[in-house]
Design a protein around this motif. Structure first.
Motif, short mmCIF file in Angstrom:
data_model
loop_
_atom_site.label_atom_id
_atom_site.label_comp_id
_atom_site.label_asym_id
_atom_site.label_seq_id
_atom_site.Cartn_x
_atom_site.Cartn_y
_atom_site.Cartn_z
N THR A 195 0.84 -1.21 0.00
CA THR A 195 0.00 0.00 0.00
C THR A 195 0.87 1.26 0.00
OG1 THR A 195 -1.76 -1.19 1.16
CG2 THR A 195 -1.84 1.22 1.23
N LEU A 196 1.90 1.29 0.85
CA LEU A 196 2.75 2.49 0.91
C LEU A 196 3.57 2.63 -0.36
CD1 LEU A 196 3.45 5.00 2.41
CD2 LEU A 196 5.18 3.71 3.68
N ARG A 197 4.02 1.52 -0.93
CA ARG A 197 4.75 1.58 -2.21
C ARG A 197 3.90 2.30 -3.25
NH1 ARG A 197 4.70 -3.51 -6.05
NH2 ARG A 197 2.60 -2.63 -6.24
N ASP A 198 2.64 1.87 -3.38
CA ASP A 198 1.78 2.45 -4.40
C ASP A 198 1.41 3.90 -4.09
OD1 ASP A 198 2.03 0.07 -5.72
OD2 ASP A 198 0.06 -0.68 -5.15
N MET A 199 1.22 4.20 -2.81
CA MET A 199 0.96 5.59 -2.43
C MET A 199 2.16 6.47 -2.75
SD MET A 199 -0.98 5.03 1.22
CE MET A 199 -0.54 6.67 1.76
N ASP B 140 1.89 6.97 -6.53
CA ASP B 140 0.63 7.61 -6.93
C ASP B 140 0.42 8.97 -6.27
OD1 ASP B 140 -0.43 5.71 -8.67
OD2 ASP B 140 -1.63 4.72 -7.13
N LEU B 141 0.46 8.98 -4.94
CA LEU B 141 0.11 10.17 -4.17
C LEU B 141 1.25 11.17 -4.07
CD1 LEU B 141 -2.14 11.43 -2.38
CD2 LEU B 141 -1.13 10.22 -0.44
N TYR B 142 2.47 10.67 -3.83
CA TYR B 142 3.62 11.55 -3.65
C TYR B 142 4.40 11.74 -4.95
CZ TYR B 142 2.52 11.14 1.25
OH TYR B 142 1.87 11.19 2.46
N ASN B 143 4.03 11.02 -5.99
CA ASN B 143 4.63 11.17 -7.32
C ASN B 143 6.15 10.99 -7.32
OD1 ASN B 143 4.31 11.52 -10.10
ND2 ASN B 143 4.75 13.71 -9.95
N LEU B 144 6.62 10.01 -6.55
CA LEU B 144 8.06 9.76 -6.49
C LEU B 144 8.52 8.98 -7.73
CD1 LEU B 144 8.50 8.79 -2.73
CD2 LEU B 144 8.77 11.03 -3.82
N ASP B 145 9.80 9.09 -8.03
CA ASP B 145 10.39 8.36 -9.15
C ASP B 145 11.15 7.13 -8.70
OD1 ASP B 145 9.43 10.10 -11.11
OD2 ASP B 145 11.18 11.40 -10.98
N TYR B 146 11.63 7.13 -7.44
CA TYR B 146 12.40 6.00 -6.92
C TYR B 146 12.05 5.73 -5.47
CZ TYR B 146 15.51 6.64 -10.90
OH TYR B 146 16.01 6.75 -12.17
N LEU B 147 12.07 4.47 -5.10
CA LEU B 147 12.01 4.07 -3.71
C LEU B 147 13.24 3.22 -3.43
CD1 LEU B 147 8.31 2.99 -3.08
CD2 LEU B 147 9.52 4.93 -2.07
N GLN C 81 1.55 -5.07 -11.52
CA GLN C 81 0.13 -4.87 -11.18
C GLN C 81 0.05 -4.14 -9.85
OE1 GLN C 81 -2.76 -5.44 -12.89
NE2 GLN C 81 -3.71 -4.39 -11.17
N ALA C 82 -0.27 -2.87 -9.89
CA ALA C 82 -0.37 -2.08 -8.67
C ALA C 82 -1.66 -2.39 -7.93
CB ALA C 82 -0.31 -0.59 -9.01
N SER C 83 -1.62 -2.25 -6.64
CA SER C 83 -2.84 -2.42 -5.84
C SER C 83 -3.71 -1.18 -6.04
CB SER C 83 -2.48 -2.57 -4.37
OG SER C 83 -1.92 -1.37 -3.87
N GLU C 84 -4.96 -1.34 -5.77
CA GLU C 84 -5.85 -0.18 -5.73
C GLU C 84 -6.03 0.18 -4.28
OE1 GLU C 84 -9.49 -0.47 -7.94
OE2 GLU C 84 -8.56 -1.83 -9.37
N TRP C 85 -5.79 1.42 -3.94
CA TRP C 85 -5.95 1.83 -2.56
C TRP C 85 -6.97 2.94 -2.48
CZ3 TRP C 85 -4.50 6.87 -1.72
CH2 TRP C 85 -3.63 7.43 -2.66
N THR C 86 -7.60 3.05 -1.34
CA THR C 86 -8.62 4.06 -1.14
C THR C 86 -8.35 4.79 0.17
OG1 THR C 86 -10.05 2.48 0.01
CG2 THR C 86 -10.40 2.73 -2.36
N ILE C 87 -8.91 5.98 0.26
CA ILE C 87 -8.83 6.76 1.49
C ILE C 87 -10.21 6.78 2.11
CG2 ILE C 87 -8.35 9.01 2.52
CD1 ILE C 87 -6.55 9.61 0.11
N HIS C 88 -10.28 6.40 3.39
CA HIS C 88 -11.55 6.43 4.11
C HIS C 88 -11.25 6.80 5.56
CE1 HIS C 88 -15.64 5.49 5.26
NE2 HIS C 88 -15.17 4.73 6.23
#
Length: 191
Positions: free
Chosen positions: A105-109, A112-119, A177-184
């Motif tokens: 989840t954090l990898r994909d965030m 996706d969310l932080y728009n990083l290029d590398y981890l 295949q990225a996970s789909e994550w949601t905010i709730h």
């Protein structure tokens, strides 16, 4: 019963529970969690989360709404669009796939969310191979720019153990295949 696993921004309500599960030598001997972790240590993580120029973002891993550990973006560098992915779990939560789901989840965030290029990440090759297995599942590969680093100090459990460094670039992540994550309710959940 399927476990509900989510990430939440660290907040005041998590401090006591996190300190309790982090204050275990089995947790600190393979992670960045300090020995004899206290509520003051956890408050420092919260202070870093609230710092405007933060270079570290701590998320609490929640399992069925119970505090289970942390997933962290460390060394966040928006100039190079990179960060280090780290995670740890309380001993009672080991071996159940929780670390994989939370790190996924954090990898994909991060992308996706932080728009990083590398981890980037690292793990103890001999004394925490399970963490290396999680990183491999997430698509990380050996970081060719960094050699293994011999272990020193409190991390020396096995002779000749080393820190192994791994990396995941956005380009490779996009082929996975990225996970789909949601905010709730201020929690992030991967489906």
């Amino acid at each position: 019963m399927k476990e509900s696993i989510s990430l939440a921004y660290l907040n005041e309500s998590h401090i006591s529970a996190l300190a309790k599960i982090a204050n275990n030598p089995k947790v600190s001997e393979t992670s960045g969690v300090p020995l004899d972790c206290s509520e003051n240590d956890v408050r420092e993580w919260l202070d870093e989360n609230n710092n405007r120029s933060r270079n570290e973002i701590t998320f609490v891993i929640m399992v069925n709404q119970k505090v289970a550990g942390c997933c962290i973006l460390k060394k966040v560098d928006m100039d190079s669009r990179s960060a280090e992915l780290a995670y740890w779990l309380g001993v009672d939560f080991w071996g159940r796939g929780i670390g994989t789901k939370a790190a996924l989840t954090l990898r994909d965030m991060a992308f996706d969310l932080y728009n990083l290029d590398y981890l980037h990440s690292h793990f103890l090759k001999s004394s925490n191979g399970a963490s290396g297995g999680i990183l491999t599942k997430l698509g990380f590969e050996a970081d060719q720019s960094r050699a293994d680093l011999p272990v020193e100090g409190r991390f020396t459990r096995f002779e000749d153990d080393v820190w192994t460094f791994v990396i995941l670039a956005r380009e490779k992540w996009q082929t996975i295949q990225a996970s789909e994550w949601t905010i709730h309710s201020n929690q992030f959940t991967s489906r």
